[in-house]
Design an enzyme around this catalytic site. Structure first.
Site, mmCIF file in Angstrom:
data_model
loop_
_atom_site.group_PDB
_atom_site.id
_atom_site.type_symbol
_atom_site.label_atom_id
_atom_site.label_comp_id
_atom_site.label_asym_id
_atom_site.label_seq_id
_atom_site.Cartn_x
_atom_site.Cartn_y
_atom_site.Cartn_z
ATOM 1 N N HIS A 19 0.823 -1.217 0.000
ATOM 2 C CA HIS A 19 0.000 0.000 0.000
ATOM 3 C C HIS A 19 0.858 1.267 0.000
ATOM 4 C CE1 HIS A 19 -4.133 1.049 -0.064
ATOM 5 N NE2 HIS A 19 -4.323 1.349 1.202
ATOM 6 N N ASN A 66 -6.536 6.952 3.849
ATOM 7 C CA ASN A 66 -7.953 7.245 3.629
ATOM 8 C C ASN A 66 -8.295 8.727 3.680
ATOM 9 O OD1 ASN A 66 -8.038 4.486 3.600
ATOM 10 N ND2 ASN A 66 -9.461 4.268 5.298
ATOM 11 N N ASP A 91 -0.825 2.501 -5.308
ATOM 12 C CA ASP A 91 -0.920 1.071 -5.596
ATOM 13 C C ASP A 91 -2.232 0.780 -6.310
ATOM 14 O OD1 ASP A 91 -2.057 1.790 -2.951
ATOM 15 O OD2 ASP A 91 -2.698 -0.301 -2.926
ATOM 16 N N ASN A 112 -9.132 3.766 -1.380
ATOM 17 C CA ASN A 112 -9.668 4.800 -0.498
ATOM 18 C C ASN A 112 -8.894 6.107 -0.548
ATOM 19 O OD1 ASN A 112 -11.851 3.275 0.434
ATOM 20 N ND2 ASN A 112 -10.612 2.291 2.015
#
Length: 202
Positions: A19, A66, A91, A112
């Protein structure tokens, strides 16, 4: 001036996660183009530099993935930078490991960080999508993206990060198609399936 934002999560435990490939790309760009020292600004770690004569603000939002849009949106408003002058490295599970695609606009596709950016900037920013592969099952997605890269993945990861930095003048000039092509020429994606990668069968 343009903004380049690499997405990730702050803190040592996330540092090598799939991530966090956006943070890794930002670090490689800073090294390759000898950006200035990092400092805290816009809820991010930022540095500045020149890429072929164009001033670049390089951002690693520290808001957690997020809420990435809060940080990038703040910088964009401060400098009055349009979405078309913002490139976001992140990613992408819907691309095989090592694949690279540029895209402008569209939805979040479950990412997100991108969803947050859309809410703060609108959809028309540029996305540098870095393939990490899909684990094959929906319930495995979270452990996959928050898991570290396998040692066997390091060669294609290093090659893609270096290619993203080396070819960057094309992106800075606004030629995303040429940039995408050059990244994939410099760092061809490996020949294996995402599910093999997820099972550690590399």
């Amino acid at each position: 001036m343009i903004i380049i934002a690499g997405l990730g999560n702050p803190g040592g435990k996330y540092e090598k996660n799939r991530h966090n490939i956006g943070f890794m790309a930002a670090d490689e760009i800073a090294r390759r183009w000898r950006f200035g020292p990092e400092r805290a600004k816009f809820q991010s770690i930022v540095s500045e530099g020149l890429v072929d004569g164009t001033k670049v603000l390089l951002m690693k939002p520290q808001t957690y993935m997020n809420e990435s849009g809060r940080a990038v949106g703040e910088a964009a408003r401060f400098y009055k930078i349009k979405p078309s002058e913002i490139i976001v490295f992140h990613d992408e599970i819907d691309l095989a490991p090592g694949r690279f695609r540029m895209k402008t606009g569209g939805g979040a596709a479950g990412q997100n960080g991108i969803r947050s950016l859309i809410s703060h900037l609108g959809a028309d920013f540029r996305r540098a999508r870095m393939g990490i592969g899909h684990p094959g099952e929906k319930e495995l997605v979270m452990p996959h993206v928050l898991g570290d890269f396998h040692k066997a993945e390091q060669p294609w990861l290093d090659a893609m990060l270096q290619a993203c930095a080396d070819a960057l003048p094309f992106a800075v000039a606004g030629d995303d198609e040429r940039y995408q092509g050059e990244v994939m020429r410099l760092a061809p994606a490996p020949k294996f399936s995402p599910r093999q990668a997820a099972r550690g069968e590399l």
